[in-house]
Design an enzyme around this catalytic site. Structure first.
Site, PDB file in Angstrom:
ATOM      1  N   ASP A   1      -4.633   3.957  -1.914  1.00  0.00           N
ATOM      2  CA  ASP A   1      -5.655   4.366  -1.045  1.00  0.00           C
ATOM      3  C   ASP A   1      -6.226   5.826  -1.236  1.00  0.00           C
ATOM      4  OD1 ASP A   1      -6.286   2.031   1.010  1.00  0.00           O
ATOM      5  OD2 ASP A   1      -4.084   2.294   1.238  1.00  0.00           O
TER       6      ASP A   1
ATOM      7  N   MET B   1      -8.939   8.633  -0.088  1.00  0.00           N
ATOM      8  CA  MET B   1      -9.435   9.141   0.944  1.00  0.00           C
ATOM      9  C   MET B   1      -9.980  10.401   0.577  1.00  0.00           C
ATOM     10  SD  MET B   1      -7.449   7.465   4.263  1.00  0.00           S
ATOM     11  CE  MET B   1      -6.411   5.907   4.135  1.00  0.00           C
TER      12      MET B   1
ATOM     13  N   GLY C   1      -9.063   4.167   7.190  1.00  0.00           N
ATOM     14  CA  GLY C   1      -8.912   5.744   7.442  1.00  0.00           C
ATOM     15  C   GLY C   1      -7.474   6.116   7.528  1.00  0.00           C
ATOM     16  N   PHE C   2      -6.752   5.074   8.310  1.00  0.00           N
ATOM     17  CA  PHE C   2      -5.531   5.401   8.579  1.00  0.00           C
ATOM     18  C   PHE C   2      -4.386   4.066   8.456  1.00  0.00           C
ATOM     19  CE2 PHE C   2      -7.824   8.602  10.626  1.00  0.00           C
ATOM     20  CZ  PHE C   2      -7.245   9.729  10.278  1.00  0.00           C
TER      21      PHE C   2
ATOM     22  N   MET D   1     -11.976   5.048  -0.326  1.00  0.00           N
ATOM     23  CA  MET D   1     -12.434   5.277   0.771  1.00  0.00           C
ATOM     24  C   MET D   1     -13.339   6.728   0.681  1.00  0.00           C
ATOM     25  SD  MET D   1      -9.783   3.755   3.255  1.00  0.00           S
ATOM     26  CE  MET D   1      -8.602   3.543   1.908  1.00  0.00           C
TER      27      MET D   1
ATOM     28  N   SER E   1       0.815  -1.342  -0.069  1.00  0.00           N
ATOM     29  CA  SER E   1      -0.040  -0.126  -0.123  1.00  0.00           C
ATOM     30  C   SER E   1       0.843   1.180   0.017  1.00  0.00           C
ATOM     31  CB  SER E   1      -0.889   0.064   1.230  1.00  0.00           C
ATOM     32  OG  SER E   1      -1.397   1.321   1.611  1.00  0.00           O
TER      33      SER E   1
ATOM     34  N   GLY F   1       1.151  -1.818   4.029  1.00  0.00           N
ATOM     35  CA  GLY F   1       1.521  -0.553   4.025  1.00  0.00           C
ATOM     36  C   GLY F   1       2.874  -0.412   4.799  1.00  0.00           C
TER      37      GLY F   1
ATOM     38  N   HIS G   1      -8.478   1.288  -4.005  1.00  0.00           N
ATOM     39  CA  HIS G   1      -9.212   1.221  -2.833  1.00  0.00           C
ATOM     40  C   HIS G   1      -9.967   2.600  -2.381  1.00  0.00           C
ATOM     41  CE1 HIS G   1      -9.533   0.176   2.101  1.00  0.00           C
ATOM     42  NE2 HIS G   1     -10.877   0.397   1.414  1.00  0.00           N
TER      43      HIS G   1
ATOM     44  N   GLY H   1      -0.941   2.159   9.705  1.00  0.00           N
ATOM     45  CA  GLY H   1       0.012   1.931  10.877  1.00  0.00           C
ATOM     46  C   GLY H   1      -1.216   1.455  12.313  1.00  0.00           C
TER      47      GLY H   1
ATOM     48  N   MET I   1     -11.772  -5.333   5.831  1.00  0.00           N
ATOM     49  CA  MET I   1     -10.887  -4.397   6.676  1.00  0.00           C
ATOM     50  C   MET I   1     -10.512  -5.012   7.927  1.00  0.00           C
ATOM     51  SD  MET I   1     -10.287  -1.714   4.708  1.00  0.00           S
ATOM     52  CE  MET I   1      -9.349  -0.900   5.925  1.00  0.00           C
TER      53      MET I   1
ATOM     54  N   HIS J   1      -1.274  -1.256  -4.216  1.00  0.00           N
ATOM     55  CA  HIS J   1      -2.653  -0.784  -3.635  1.00  0.00           C
ATOM     56  C   HIS J   1      -2.612   0.925  -3.443  1.00  0.00           C
ATOM     57  CE1 HIS J   1      -6.026  -1.603  -0.944  1.00  0.00           C
ATOM     58  NE2 HIS J   1      -5.758  -0.761  -0.156  1.00  0.00           N
TER      59      HIS J   1
ATOM     60  N   ASP K   1      -6.967  -6.038   4.689  1.00  0.00           N
ATOM     61  CA  ASP K   1      -6.300  -4.782   4.353  1.00  0.00           C
ATOM     62  C   ASP K   1      -6.308  -3.926   6.037  1.00  0.00           C
ATOM     63  OD1 ASP K   1      -5.324  -2.346   3.991  1.00  0.00           O
ATOM     64  OD2 ASP K   1      -7.111  -1.669   2.712  1.00  0.00           O
ATOM     65  N   GLY K   2      -4.827  -3.962   6.436  1.00  0.00           N
ATOM     66  CA  GLY K   2      -5.128  -3.409   7.704  1.00  0.00           C
ATOM     67  C   GLY K   2      -4.185  -4.046   8.735  1.00  0.00           C
ATOM     68  N   GLY K   3      -2.844  -3.719   8.954  1.00  0.00           N
ATOM     69  CA  GLY K   3      -1.986  -4.275   9.982  1.00  0.00           C
ATOM     70  C   GLY K   3      -1.480  -5.691   9.513  1.00  0.00           C
TER      71      GLY K   3
HETATM   72  C1  DX5 Z   1      -6.331   2.105   5.592  1.00  0.00           C
HETATM   73  C2  DX5 Z   1      -5.843   1.676   4.278  1.00  0.00           C
HETATM   74  C3  DX5 Z   1      -4.826   0.468   4.178  1.00  0.00           C
HETATM   75  C4  DX5 Z   1      -3.443   0.775   4.728  1.00  0.00           C
HETATM   76  C5  DX5 Z   1      -2.908  -0.298   5.702  1.00  0.00           C
HETATM   77  O1  DX5 Z   1      -7.514   2.498   5.572  1.00  0.00           O
HETATM   78  O2  DX5 Z   1      -7.008   1.195   3.560  1.00  0.00           O
HETATM   79  O3  DX5 Z   1      -4.525   0.317   3.009  1.00  0.00           O
HETATM   80  O4  DX5 Z   1      -2.490   1.326   3.747  1.00  0.00           O
HETATM   81  O5  DX5 Z   1      -1.660   0.214   6.107  1.00  0.00           O
HETATM   82  P1  DX5 Z   1      -1.264  -0.762   7.176  1.00  0.00           P
HETATM   83  O6  DX5 Z   1      -0.574  -1.942   6.271  1.00  0.00           O
HETATM   84  O7  DX5 Z   1       0.108   0.187   7.749  1.00  0.00           O
HETATM   85  O8  DX5 Z   1      -1.936  -1.309   8.022  1.00  0.00           O
HETATM   86 ZN    ZN Z   2      -6.564   0.020   1.459  1.00  0.00          ZN
END
Ligand code: DX5
Ligand code: ZN
Length: 225
Positions: free
Chosen positions: A37, A39, A144-145, A70, A11, A199, A68, A147, A139, A35, A177-179
């Site tokens: 993102d 937003m 939204g963020f 959002m 990402s 990411g 993606h 990390g 998700m 990927h 997606d996420g963590g």
């Molecule tokens: C957050 C994004 C993710 C984000 C994941 O809303 O959709 O794609 O980049 O980031 P990490 O991998 O750091 O959780």
């Molecule tokens: Zn994403």
């Protein structure tokens, strides 16, 4: 070309936005998709990049772009990303009144179609819509963020979706997606995910390409045998 069995999608949210083309190039040999993102500061509080940047990335990288969205009102905006050459355009179920209709539009515009389910949304109401989609993005954080900490309880949705997809012989990927990181990717793969967005775990690493390879190995090992 046959599709890879597992997809790893770095990402760009965790990359250096002033050097996106270079950041894409760094993972080009090892990643399957890139990927992106998008937003809008409405659907989520954060604000990132939009269509002009995706158009430029399309020219700067050969990697398939996994966009993606959002954003609110994807009915108005999503098609532009398909027309810009995105490989896959994913919009959020929570933002769309008629997901099947928008999926049809995206496919007609030449991209694949993805449905995203945020942290607080159950997957069951959307299972019947899955034949209209190429990817289901679950998700594993609140959208939204980057990390944030991976939420293992989201994997129940992955298992439910995987059961439904396999029982119905449907052809779509389950993307998480996420963590997603070396510590979490194996359990996501075992739950039935076959596309992994990462990411921080990729662009926060000293060697992003090696991080992609390590993630792929861990996911492959988790589902082998
Ligand atoms: C957050 C994004 C993710 C984000 C994941 O809303 O959709 O794609 O980049 O980031 P990490 O991998 O750091 O959780
Ligand atoms: Zn994403």
């Amino acid at each position: 070309m046959t599709a890879p069995s597992l997809v790893v999608a770095p990402s760009l949210l965790a990359a250096d936005f002033a050097r996106l083309a270079d950041e894409a190039r760094v993972v080009e040999q090892d990643a399957d998709w890139l990927h992106v993102d998008v937003m809008d500061n409405h659907f989520v509080p954060n604000l990132t990049i939009g269509l002009p940047v995706v158009q430029s990335l399309r020219k700067a990288s050969d990697l398939p772009l996994d966009v993606h969205l959002m954003i609110e009102d994807p009915d108005r905006w999503a098609r532009g990303y398909a027309e810009a050459g995105a490989y896959n355009v994913t919009f959020h179920a929570e933002a769309c009144a008629d997901p099947a209709a928008l999926a049809r539009d995206l496919r007609a515009a030449g991209s694949r179609a993805g449905l995203a389910i945020d942290r607080d949304t159950p997957v069951e109401p959307y299972l019947e819509l899955l034949p209209h989609f190429d990817t289901l993005l679950i998700m594993t954080i609140k959208a939204g963020f980057g990390g944030q900490r991976f939420l293992p309880e989201m994997l129940a949705k992955v298992r439910t979706a995987r059961r439904h997809i396999d029982a119905g012989h449907l052809h779509l990927r389950v993307e998480v997606d996420g963590g997603i990181a070396e510590e979490t990717i194996a359990e996501a793969a075992q739950a039935g995910a076959d596309a992994f967005v990462a990411g921080t775990a990729v662009y926060g690493a000293d060697d992003p390409a090696a991080a992609v390879r390590a993630l792929r190995r861990l996911a492959e090992r988790a589902v082998a045998g």
